[in-house]
Write a protein that holds these residues in place. Structure first.
Motif, PDB file in Angstrom:
ATOM      1  N   TYR A  71      12.270 -56.890 -24.496  1.00  0.00           N
ATOM      2  CA  TYR A  71      11.696 -58.170 -24.917  1.00  0.00           C
ATOM      3  C   TYR A  71      12.615 -58.912 -25.876  1.00  0.00           C
ATOM      4  N   LEU A  72      12.665 -60.227 -25.708  1.00  0.00           N
ATOM      5  CA  LEU A  72      13.264 -61.131 -26.688  1.00  0.00           C
ATOM      6  C   LEU A  72      14.697 -60.777 -27.049  1.00  0.00           C
ATOM      7  N   PHE A  73      15.479 -60.351 -26.047  1.00  0.00           N
ATOM      8  CA  PHE A  73      16.901 -60.074 -26.252  1.00  0.00           C
ATOM      9  C   PHE A  73      17.706 -61.333 -25.916  1.00  0.00           C
ATOM     10  N   ASP A  74      18.980 -61.313 -26.284  1.00  0.00           N
ATOM     11  CA  ASP A  74      19.884 -62.415 -25.969  1.00  0.00           C
ATOM     12  C   ASP A  74      20.311 -62.286 -24.506  1.00  0.00           C
ATOM     13  N   PRO A  75      19.916 -63.235 -23.646  1.00  0.00           N
ATOM     14  CA  PRO A  75      20.227 -63.096 -22.220  1.00  0.00           C
ATOM     15  C   PRO A  75      21.715 -63.275 -21.910  1.00  0.00           C
TER      16      PRO A  75
ATOM     17  N   LEU B 124      24.995 -56.382 -21.690  1.00  0.00           N
ATOM     18  CA  LEU B 124      23.759 -56.338 -20.907  1.00  0.00           C
ATOM     19  C   LEU B 124      23.910 -57.141 -19.609  1.00  0.00           C
ATOM     20  N   VAL B 125      24.576 -58.285 -19.697  1.00  0.00           N
ATOM     21  CA  VAL B 125      24.821 -59.091 -18.493  1.00  0.00           C
ATOM     22  C   VAL B 125      25.653 -58.288 -17.487  1.00  0.00           C
ATOM     23  N   ARG B 126      26.692 -57.624 -17.988  1.00  0.00           N
ATOM     24  CA  ARG B 126      27.554 -56.820 -17.108  1.00  0.00           C
ATOM     25  C   ARG B 126      26.723 -55.724 -16.433  1.00  0.00           C
TER      26      ARG B 126
ATOM     27  N   THR C  82      21.339 -45.231 -22.804  1.00  0.00           N
ATOM     28  CA  THR C  82      22.209 -46.409 -22.744  1.00  0.00           C
ATOM     29  C   THR C  82      21.371 -47.678 -22.684  1.00  0.00           C
ATOM     30  N   GLY C  83      20.269 -47.625 -21.939  1.00  0.00           N
ATOM     31  CA  GLY C  83      19.376 -48.778 -21.839  1.00  0.00           C
ATOM     32  C   GLY C  83      18.866 -49.211 -23.208  1.00  0.00           C
ATOM     33  N   VAL C  84      18.384 -48.248 -23.978  1.00  0.00           N
ATOM     34  CA  VAL C  84      17.877 -48.546 -25.321  1.00  0.00           C
ATOM     35  C   VAL C  84      18.986 -49.177 -26.172  1.00  0.00           C
ATOM     36  N   GLN C  85      20.183 -48.616 -26.092  1.00  0.00           N
ATOM     37  CA  GLN C  85      21.299 -49.129 -26.894  1.00  0.00           C
ATOM     38  C   GLN C  85      21.678 -50.547 -26.478  1.00  0.00           C
TER      39      GLN C  85
ATOM     40  N   GLU D  66      21.400 -53.708 -28.939  1.00  0.00           N
ATOM     41  CA  GLU D  66      22.631 -54.468 -29.211  1.00  0.00           C
ATOM     42  C   GLU D  66      22.434 -55.955 -28.936  1.00  0.00           C
ATOM     43  N   ALA D  67      21.589 -56.250 -27.936  1.00  0.00           N
ATOM     44  CA  ALA D  67      21.329 -57.640 -27.559  1.00  0.00           C
ATOM     45  C   ALA D  67      20.199 -58.238 -28.392  1.00  0.00           C
TER      46      ALA D  67
END
Ligand code: AMP
Ligand code: FE
Ligand code: FE
Ligand code: ZN
Length: 284
Positions: free
Chosen positions: A81-85, A90-92, A176-179, A183-184
């Motif tokens: 939720y509410l991460f930087d898209p 994350l985009v990669r 890795t998902g949580v990280q 991070e985002a």
């Protein structure tokens, strides 16, 4: 924040839901929701349309995503939720996920095509351009060909993970998902973690590792969680001070799940908002 039920887990045609993000917002308004999150699989493509659609409706929109992760062959879904898209890592990762899902779906279809009259074009015809492809789209193609009554029947048969046609797709570990989500600037919430009978669920030792790494919450109330599973999750959440959510996992006509059949308490949503630094809710 607005009154009305808070539903933090829904899918649009950007992934495997059957309604466009705009139509999903309209359905949420009709259902009397106060807050809806859009959590398409591995994609944020629907955010803009949903944000525009809530304007003037009184409905609040929470941008989200359901990130695919896995432990070996076991798929683990992580709500974010509410991460930087625009977060590069994350985009990669989501681009890689969508591309691998596409190739995996193609491979599954070529296996199925040995025994059934089905083509890759049949599957593409069931998805919008750029959608995150998955078994639900193959299911729709099987339904269209008359090999299954509905998605659920296709999942119980040809698409079952033990059917011989199944294959997993590449995905990062839940850790890795949580990280990536943290991070985002986002808040990771483990989706429907206590499912039984469908696919195996995450072992408790892994859950503790994820909490250590920054897992923000668990989806305690979801129709796929068993009753003892939900009780155990609530207990773990209390012990580790995790956010507890409840949601529908609405997929439009793609699943029997109805909007707001489970919902989240306002103070729990507030905790998500307070922890997030990547993007903001849209008050319509
Ligand atoms: P995939 O990620 O491609 O392996 O497909 C899993 C997706 O299928 C999940 O997002 C679920 O929403 C959906 N799904 C799983 N079981 C069912 C079912 N019985 N009926 C409809 N959709 C399902
Ligand atoms: Fe889905
Ligand atoms: Fe899921
Ligand atoms: Zn979902």
């Amino acid at each position: 924040m607005t009154s009305g039920p808070i539903d933090l887990h829904t899918h649009s045609s950007v992934s495997d839901g059957t309604e466009t993000p705009g139509d999903l917002v309209a359905s949420a308004v009709r259902a009397g929701l106060g807050v809806v999150a859009l959590t398409d699989h591995d994609s944020t493509t629907g955010w803009q349309e949903a944000a525009a659609a809530v304007r003037g409706t009184g409905l609040t929109f929470v941008p989200g995503m359901e990130l695919s992760t896995r432990i070996g062959p076991m798929s683990v879904h992580m709500l974010a939720y509410l991460f930087d898209p625009t977060s590069p890592s994350l985009v990669r990762e989501t681009e890689r996920l969508r591309s691998d899902r596409l190739h995996r779906a193609e491979r599954m279809v070529s296996r199925i095509a040995r025994d059934y009259d089905i083509t890759w074009d049949d599957v593409l015809a069931q998805a919008t351009v750029g959608a995150t492809l998955g078994r639900p789209h193959i299911a729709d193609a099987l339904v269209a060909r008359g090999y299954a009554r509905d998605r659920s029947a296709a999942f119980a048969g040809i698409l079952h993970w033990r059917s011989g046609y199944y294959e997993p797709h590449e995905a990062p570990s839940p850790l890795t998902g949580v990280q990536l989500i943290r991070e985002a600037g986002g808040v990771p919430v483990l989706a429907h973690p206590a499912t039984r009978g469908r696919e195996p669920s995450i072992p408790q030792t892994h859950l503790l590792e994820l909490i250590e790494a920054g897992l923000g919450g668990v989806e305690v109330h979801h129709r796929d969680n068993t009753d003892p599973g939900s009780a155990r999750l609530a207990e773990i959440a209390r012990r580790h001070d995790l956010i507890m959510t409840g949601s529908s996992d609405y997929h439009g006509a793609g699943k029997p799940n109805r909007l707001a059949e489970n919902s989240t308490a306002p103070d729990q949503l507030q905790r998500i908002v307070d922890q997030a630094t990547g993007s903001v809710i849209v008050v319509g």
